[in-house]
Design an enzyme around this catalytic site. Sequence first.
Site, PDB file in Angstrom:
ATOM      1  N   CYS A  14      76.302  46.359  10.802  1.00 34.19           N
ATOM      2  CA  CYS A  14      77.073  47.291   9.982  1.00 34.19           C
ATOM      3  C   CYS A  14      78.347  47.622  10.766  1.00 34.19           C
ATOM      4  O   CYS A  14      78.438  47.344  11.969  1.00 34.19           O
ATOM      5  CB  CYS A  14      76.262  48.549   9.715  1.00 34.19           C
ATOM      6  N   HIS A  85      74.284  55.705  17.131  1.00 28.57           N
ATOM      7  CA  HIS A  85      73.343  56.731  16.631  1.00 28.57           C
ATOM      8  C   HIS A  85      73.828  58.149  16.872  1.00 28.57           C
ATOM      9  O   HIS A  85      73.370  59.082  16.217  1.00 28.57           O
ATOM     10  CB  HIS A  85      72.011  56.664  17.386  1.00 28.57           C
ATOM     11  N   HIS A 135      63.366  59.123  16.175  1.00 28.22           N
ATOM     12  CA  HIS A 135      64.546  58.259  16.198  1.00 28.22           C
ATOM     13  C   HIS A 135      65.720  58.997  16.847  1.00 28.22           C
ATOM     14  O   HIS A 135      65.931  60.184  16.584  1.00 28.22           O
ATOM     15  CB  HIS A 135      64.910  57.842  14.770  1.00 28.22           C
ATOM     16  N   GLU A 137      68.827  59.085  16.295  1.00 29.20           N
ATOM     17  CA  GLU A 137      69.802  59.745  15.403  1.00 29.20           C
ATOM     18  C   GLU A 137      69.280  61.119  14.961  1.00 29.20           C
ATOM     19  O   GLU A 137      70.016  62.112  15.003  1.00 29.20           O
ATOM     20  CB  GLU A 137      70.074  58.868  14.169  1.00 29.20           C
ATOM     21  N   CYS A 202      74.062  56.254   4.635  1.00 28.03           N
ATOM     22  CA  CYS A 202      75.415  55.678   4.717  1.00 28.03           C
ATOM     23  C   CYS A 202      75.591  54.500   3.745  1.00 28.03           C
ATOM     24  O   CYS A 202      74.615  53.903   3.272  1.00 28.03           O
ATOM     25  CB  CYS A 202      75.717  55.244   6.148  1.00 28.03           C
ATOM     26  N   SER A 231      63.319  47.322  15.596  1.00 22.47           N
ATOM     27  CA  SER A 231      64.506  47.898  14.954  1.00 22.47           C
ATOM     28  C   SER A 231      64.091  48.631  13.682  1.00 22.47           C
ATOM     29  O   SER A 231      63.563  48.036  12.734  1.00 22.47           O
ATOM     30  CB  SER A 231      65.491  46.775  14.617  1.00 22.47           C
ATOM     31  N   SER A 275      71.476  45.732  13.071  1.00 24.68           N
ATOM     32  CA  SER A 275      71.641  45.443  14.494  1.00 24.68           C
ATOM     33  C   SER A 275      71.403  43.965  14.809  1.00 24.68           C
ATOM     34  O   SER A 275      71.188  43.601  15.959  1.00 24.68           O
ATOM     35  CB  SER A 275      70.661  46.317  15.298  1.00 24.68           C
TER      36      SER A 275
HETATM   37  S1  SF4 Z   1      75.529  55.280  10.014  1.00 26.28           S
HETATM   38 FE1  SF4 Z   1      75.385  53.402   8.820  1.00 26.28          FE
HETATM   39  S2  SF4 Z   1      77.256  52.303   9.358  1.00 26.28           S
HETATM   40 FE2  SF4 Z   1      76.944  53.852  10.909  1.00 26.28          FE
HETATM   41  S3  SF4 Z   1      75.773  52.849  12.547  1.00 26.28           S
HETATM   42 FE3  SF4 Z   1      74.301  53.859  11.217  1.00 26.28          FE
HETATM   43  S4  SF4 Z   1      73.718  52.250   9.772  1.00 26.28           S
HETATM   44 FE4  SF4 Z   1      75.622  51.582  10.715  1.00 26.28          FE
END
Ligand code: SF4
Length: 301
Positions: A14, A85, A135, A137, A202, A231, A275
């Site tokens: 991405c 992330h 995770h 993020e 996203c 992943s 990824s």
């Molecule tokens: S938010 Fe979406 S575009 Fe950004 S790194 Fe994560 S998966 Fe990729």
Amino acid sequence: MLMKVIRAQNAGFCWGVERAIDIARDFAKKGKRPVYTDGPLIHNSQMMERLEGEGIREVGDYQSRADLTIDAEEDANSVLVVRAHGISPERRKYLKSLGIEFRDATCPDVGIVAGKIRLHAKKGYHTVIYGDARHPEAIGLMGYTEGRGHVISSKEDIDALPDLGEQVTMVSQTTMFTEDFQELADYLRERFPQALIFDTICGATKDRQGDIAVLMDHGVEAYVVIGGHHSANTRKLAMLARRTGKPTFHIETAKEIDPVEMGSFRCVGVTAGASTPEFLISEVCNRLAEISPQAAPASAQ
Ligand code: SF4
């Protein structure tokens, strides 16, 4: 006759992951040594090996929680890059305190989610994040909730939430399933009718999920999903492909292709997680395209 291989339009990196890799590579090209990343820059061991060869080295851990063994004097020519992330404000403060050059490569789409959380948290809102609590993020986003954050992944998790009052907002980790998010948002609204809901999955994730249906429309008899077995976004893509009822093979490299097994399909759809590098996707597509279908297509698993 050879197998027909249809590649998904949005397979592979991405833009957020590509951007983070480009940032790290630019530093390496400029002679920074080593280019440290706080945890693996990308959840793909083949790509990590390549990056290591270019002087880009993972320190820390997957969740970006561990203390780093960086010596500011010894590492005077190094740089520390934050992954796509993202990280919590506390982690940013810690990394900046290490005394080496710092560059934040958080994906701007993750930055938007963090901004929404921060804005509402400052007004006193509780934040419900649909995601995986382990995770990185989700861990980073929790850091913006001012201690009033809750990660949920199911209706049971929503049932278990304490009474959050009227100021509740809900966002999503960027890589979750759209349909599941809508279902859980509706369920959350039953408990908290005033909740402000933001679909923060996203565009890149939505495109990759949409591709599964597009491949189905093209008549694929099976899916091959390429990406690290660890992943999260690749595993989700494979899960979505399985939901179609078609046989789905999650593989990391072309070596895992069994020509006999795959020979029972005339038309296969190929996609890859955000990824997964291009060289692995090309290898898999080329290997599949050499297979001659042997018999009638296998029935759906
Ligand atoms: S938010 Fe979406 S575009 Fe950004 S790194 Fe994560 S998966 Fe990729």
